[in-house]
Design a protein around this motif. Sequence first.
Motif, PDB file in Angstrom:
ATOM      1  N   MET A 185       0.414  -1.080  -0.183  1.00 11.69           N
ATOM      2  CA  MET A 185       0.281   0.036  -0.127  1.00 11.69           C
ATOM      3  C   MET A 185       0.704   0.998   0.187  1.00 11.69           C
ATOM      4  SD  MET A 185      -3.264   0.922   2.252  1.00 11.69           S
ATOM      5  CE  MET A 185      -3.813   2.039   2.287  1.00 11.69           C
ATOM      6  N   THR A 186       0.519   2.274  -1.052  1.00 10.50           N
ATOM      7  CA  THR A 186       1.312   3.430  -0.782  1.00 10.50           C
ATOM      8  C   THR A 186       0.662   4.823   0.583  1.00 10.50           C
ATOM      9  OG1 THR A 186       1.640   3.262  -2.965  1.00 10.50           O
ATOM     10  CG2 THR A 186       1.834   5.646  -2.203  1.00 10.50           C
ATOM     11  N   TYR A 187       1.553   4.735   1.013  1.00 12.32           N
ATOM     12  CA  TYR A 187       1.095   6.072   2.346  1.00 12.32           C
ATOM     13  C   TYR A 187       1.411   7.784   1.824  1.00 12.32           C
ATOM     14  CZ  TYR A 187      -0.455   2.809   5.231  1.00 12.32           C
ATOM     15  OH  TYR A 187      -1.028   1.519   5.605  1.00 12.32           O
ATOM     16  N   ILE A 188       1.247   8.025   1.850  1.00 12.70           N
ATOM     17  CA  ILE A 188       1.677   9.834   2.064  1.00 12.70           C
ATOM     18  C   ILE A 188       1.535  10.497   3.451  1.00 12.70           C
ATOM     19  CG2 ILE A 188       1.215  12.757   1.861  1.00 12.70           C
ATOM     20  CD1 ILE A 188      -1.209  10.717  -0.969  1.00 12.70           C
ATOM     21  N   ALA A 189       2.848  10.485   3.640  1.00 12.09           N
ATOM     22  CA  ALA A 189       3.135  10.709   5.608  1.00 12.09           C
ATOM     23  C   ALA A 189       3.286  12.698   5.125  1.00 12.09           C
ATOM     24  CB  ALA A 189       4.242  10.557   5.824  1.00 12.09           C
ATOM     25  N   LEU A 190       2.420  12.879   5.721  1.00 12.68           N
ATOM     26  CA  LEU A 190       2.210  14.894   6.128  1.00 12.68           C
ATOM     27  C   LEU A 190       3.648  14.986   7.589  1.00 12.68           C
ATOM     28  CD1 LEU A 190      -0.861  14.205   4.334  1.00 12.68           C
ATOM     29  CD2 LEU A 190       0.573  15.646   3.495  1.00 12.68           C
ATOM     30  N   LEU A 191       4.208  15.443   7.598  1.00  9.39           N
ATOM     31  CA  LEU A 191       5.184  15.519   9.089  1.00  9.39           C
ATOM     32  C   LEU A 191       5.094  16.823   9.345  1.00  9.39           C
ATOM     33  CD1 LEU A 191       8.237  13.568   8.368  1.00  9.39           C
ATOM     34  CD2 LEU A 191       6.370  12.569   8.415  1.00  9.39           C
ATOM     35  N   ARG A 192       4.708  17.315  10.655  1.00  9.52           N
ATOM     36  CA  ARG A 192       4.403  18.538  11.201  1.00  9.52           C
ATOM     37  C   ARG A 192       5.968  19.110  11.529  1.00  9.52           C
ATOM     38  NH1 ARG A 192       0.288  20.846  14.542  1.00  9.52           N
ATOM     39  NH2 ARG A 192       1.768  23.331  15.645  1.00  9.52           N
ATOM     40  N   THR A 227      -0.611  21.446   8.956  1.00  9.99           N
ATOM     41  CA  THR A 227      -1.333  21.765   7.715  1.00  9.99           C
ATOM     42  C   THR A 227      -0.941  21.829   6.423  1.00  9.99           C
ATOM     43  OG1 THR A 227      -2.607  23.469   9.210  1.00  9.99           O
ATOM     44  CG2 THR A 227      -2.420  24.072   7.257  1.00  9.99           C
ATOM     45  N   ARG A 228      -1.369  22.043   5.406  1.00  7.65           N
ATOM     46  CA  ARG A 228      -0.440  22.097   3.774  1.00  7.65           C
ATOM     47  C   ARG A 228      -1.835  23.382   2.963  1.00  7.65           C
ATOM     48  NH1 ARG A 228       2.246  19.788   6.985  1.00  7.65           N
ATOM     49  NH2 ARG A 228       3.603  18.202   6.016  1.00  7.65           N
ATOM     50  N   PHE A 229      -1.160  24.127   2.552  1.00  4.01           N
ATOM     51  CA  PHE A 229      -2.100  25.092   1.195  1.00  4.01           C
ATOM     52  C   PHE A 229      -3.242  24.128   0.810  1.00  4.01           C
ATOM     53  CE2 PHE A 229       0.751  28.401   2.761  1.00  4.01           C
ATOM     54  CZ  PHE A 229       0.518  28.627   3.475  1.00  4.01           C
ATOM     55  N   PHE A 230      -4.010  24.659   0.680  1.00  2.00           N
ATOM     56  CA  PHE A 230      -4.785  23.232  -0.405  1.00  2.00           C
ATOM     57  C   PHE A 230      -4.303  22.937  -1.752  1.00  2.00           C
ATOM     58  CE2 PHE A 230      -9.005  22.347  -2.823  1.00  2.00           C
ATOM     59  CZ  PHE A 230      -8.945  21.626  -2.374  1.00  2.00           C
ATOM     60  N   PRO A 231      -3.683  23.864  -2.785  1.00  2.00           N
ATOM     61  CA  PRO A 231      -2.864  24.068  -3.892  1.00  2.00           C
ATOM     62  C   PRO A 231      -1.539  22.754  -3.624  1.00  2.00           C
ATOM     63  CG  PRO A 231      -3.435  26.342  -3.684  1.00  2.00           C
ATOM     64  CD  PRO A 231      -3.682  25.762  -2.913  1.00  2.00           C
ATOM     65  N   THR A 232      -1.230  22.929  -2.763  1.00  2.33           N
ATOM     66  CA  THR A 232      -0.173  22.584  -2.316  1.00  2.33           C
ATOM     67  C   THR A 232      -0.526  21.087  -2.082  1.00  2.33           C
ATOM     68  OG1 THR A 232       1.351  24.165  -1.351  1.00  2.33           O
ATOM     69  CG2 THR A 232       2.088  21.911  -0.812  1.00  2.33           C
ATOM     70  N   ALA A 233      -1.452  20.318  -1.471  1.00  2.00           N
ATOM     71  CA  ALA A 233      -1.880  19.458  -1.472  1.00  2.00           C
ATOM     72  C   ALA A 233      -2.163  18.428  -2.526  1.00  2.00           C
ATOM     73  CB  ALA A 233      -3.021  19.346  -0.973  1.00  2.00           C
ATOM     74  N   ALA A 234      -2.471  19.743  -3.456  1.00  2.00           N
ATOM     75  CA  ALA A 234      -2.821  19.025  -4.727  1.00  2.00           C
ATOM     76  C   ALA A 234      -1.300  18.503  -5.738  1.00  2.00           C
ATOM     77  CB  ALA A 234      -3.694  19.808  -5.894  1.00  2.00           C
ATOM     78  N   LYS A 235      -0.987  19.382  -5.282  1.00  2.00           N
ATOM     79  CA  LYS A 235       0.590  19.091  -5.851  1.00  2.00           C
ATOM     80  C   LYS A 235       1.225  17.898  -5.056  1.00  2.00           C
ATOM     81  CE  LYS A 235       1.212  23.800  -7.107  1.00  2.00           C
ATOM     82  NZ  LYS A 235       2.630  24.858  -6.521  1.00  2.00           N
ATOM     83  N   ILE A 236       1.315  17.847  -3.728  1.00  2.09           N
ATOM     84  CA  ILE A 236       2.010  16.950  -3.285  1.00  2.09           C
ATOM     85  C   ILE A 236       1.168  15.582  -4.253  1.00  2.09           C
ATOM     86  CG2 ILE A 236       1.662  15.428  -0.790  1.00  2.09           C
ATOM     87  CD1 ILE A 236       1.651  18.009  -0.050  1.00  2.09           C
ATOM     88  N   LEU A 237      -0.562  14.972  -3.684  1.00  2.00           N
ATOM     89  CA  LEU A 237      -1.253  14.541  -4.920  1.00  2.00           C
ATOM     90  C   LEU A 237      -0.194  13.912  -6.173  1.00  2.00           C
ATOM     91  CD1 LEU A 237      -3.159  11.857  -4.581  1.00  2.00           C
ATOM     92  CD2 LEU A 237      -4.867  13.692  -5.431  1.00  2.00           C
ATOM     93  N   ALA A 238      -0.485  14.330  -6.427  1.00  2.00           N
ATOM     94  CA  ALA A 238       0.086  14.052  -8.210  1.00  2.00           C
ATOM     95  C   ALA A 238       1.150  13.614  -8.178  1.00  2.00           C
ATOM     96  CB  ALA A 238      -0.364  15.369  -9.255  1.00  2.00           C
ATOM     97  N   ALA A 239       2.379  14.204  -7.428  1.00  2.00           N
ATOM     98  CA  ALA A 239       3.794  13.977  -6.575  1.00  2.00           C
ATOM     99  C   ALA A 239       4.053  12.598  -6.644  1.00  2.00           C
ATOM    100  CB  ALA A 239       5.206  14.671  -6.549  1.00  2.00           C
ATOM    101  N   ALA A 240       2.857  12.484  -5.438  1.00  2.00           N
ATOM    102  CA  ALA A 240       2.791  10.699  -5.246  1.00  2.00           C
ATOM    103  C   ALA A 240       2.365   9.630  -6.124  1.00  2.00           C
ATOM    104  CB  ALA A 240       1.587  10.378  -3.882  1.00  2.00           C
ATOM    105  N   ARG A 241       1.082   9.899  -7.374  1.00  2.00           N
ATOM    106  CA  ARG A 241       1.694   9.455  -8.216  1.00  2.00           C
ATOM    107  C   ARG A 241       2.844   9.427  -9.230  1.00  2.00           C
ATOM    108  NH1 ARG A 241      -5.368  10.133  -7.805  1.00  2.00           N
ATOM    109  NH2 ARG A 241      -5.685   8.549  -6.099  1.00  2.00           N
ATOM    110  N   ASN A 242       3.040  10.534  -9.591  1.00  2.00           N
ATOM    111  CA  ASN A 242       4.098   9.617 -10.620  1.00  2.00           C
ATOM    112  C   ASN A 242       5.421   9.356  -9.762  1.00  2.00           C
ATOM    113  OD1 ASN A 242       2.249  11.247 -12.691  1.00  2.00           O
ATOM    114  ND2 ASN A 242       3.403  13.581 -11.274  1.00  2.00           N
ATOM    115  N   SER A 243       5.140   9.175  -8.816  1.00  2.00           N
ATOM    116  CA  SER A 243       6.817   8.210  -8.547  1.00  2.00           C
ATOM    117  C   SER A 243       6.575   6.678  -8.854  1.00  2.00           C
ATOM    118  CB  SER A 243       7.397   8.423  -7.260  1.00  2.00           C
ATOM    119  OG  SER A 243       6.068   9.332  -6.391  1.00  2.00           O
TER     120      SER A 243
END
Length: 179
Positions: free
Chosen positions: A1-8, A163-179
Amino acid sequence: MTYIALLRGINVGGHRVTMEVLRRLFTELGFANVRTYIQTGNVFFDAPVQDRALLTARIEQHLEQALGYAVPTFLRSPEELEHLLVLNPFSHLTVTDDMRLCLMFLTDSAPTGLVLPLRSPKGDMEIVHLTDHEAFVIWHIIDGRAPATLSFLDKTLGRRTTTRFFPTAAKILAAARNS
């Protein structure tokens, strides 16, 4: 399973760490296909473990031991992040230069019974939507300044958030999927 870890707290407040070090620390935990996105603590990895509480605890313990400070960790799958982005309760707004759209990730369940939108006493933050473990928040820039403190959000939503800015969250998702 692929995870996205968002670290504070990565690369803020004197807690500097390179993405190379973060990738190494996640690899040490036995995770595969470890990669990072920008310098704010976004790590993608594959792991067979399905128990998120256990996985989160392992990551947080390892990072604290290696870095010397607590690193609250929030795990989401790419599908879960996509669902949040599609939900987009900001879509009806006319966004201006004095607004920052934020997606907050919560450790604890979001409070129930809040009347939304809920604006801070200073008028600099506004909670517009809640899910079980996320909050959609607008930061209002006043006199050219972003909110100086998150105490309103801490009191309302709990202190274990990131917290992540909403546009950044979209870029995070795209990066997670493109790797």
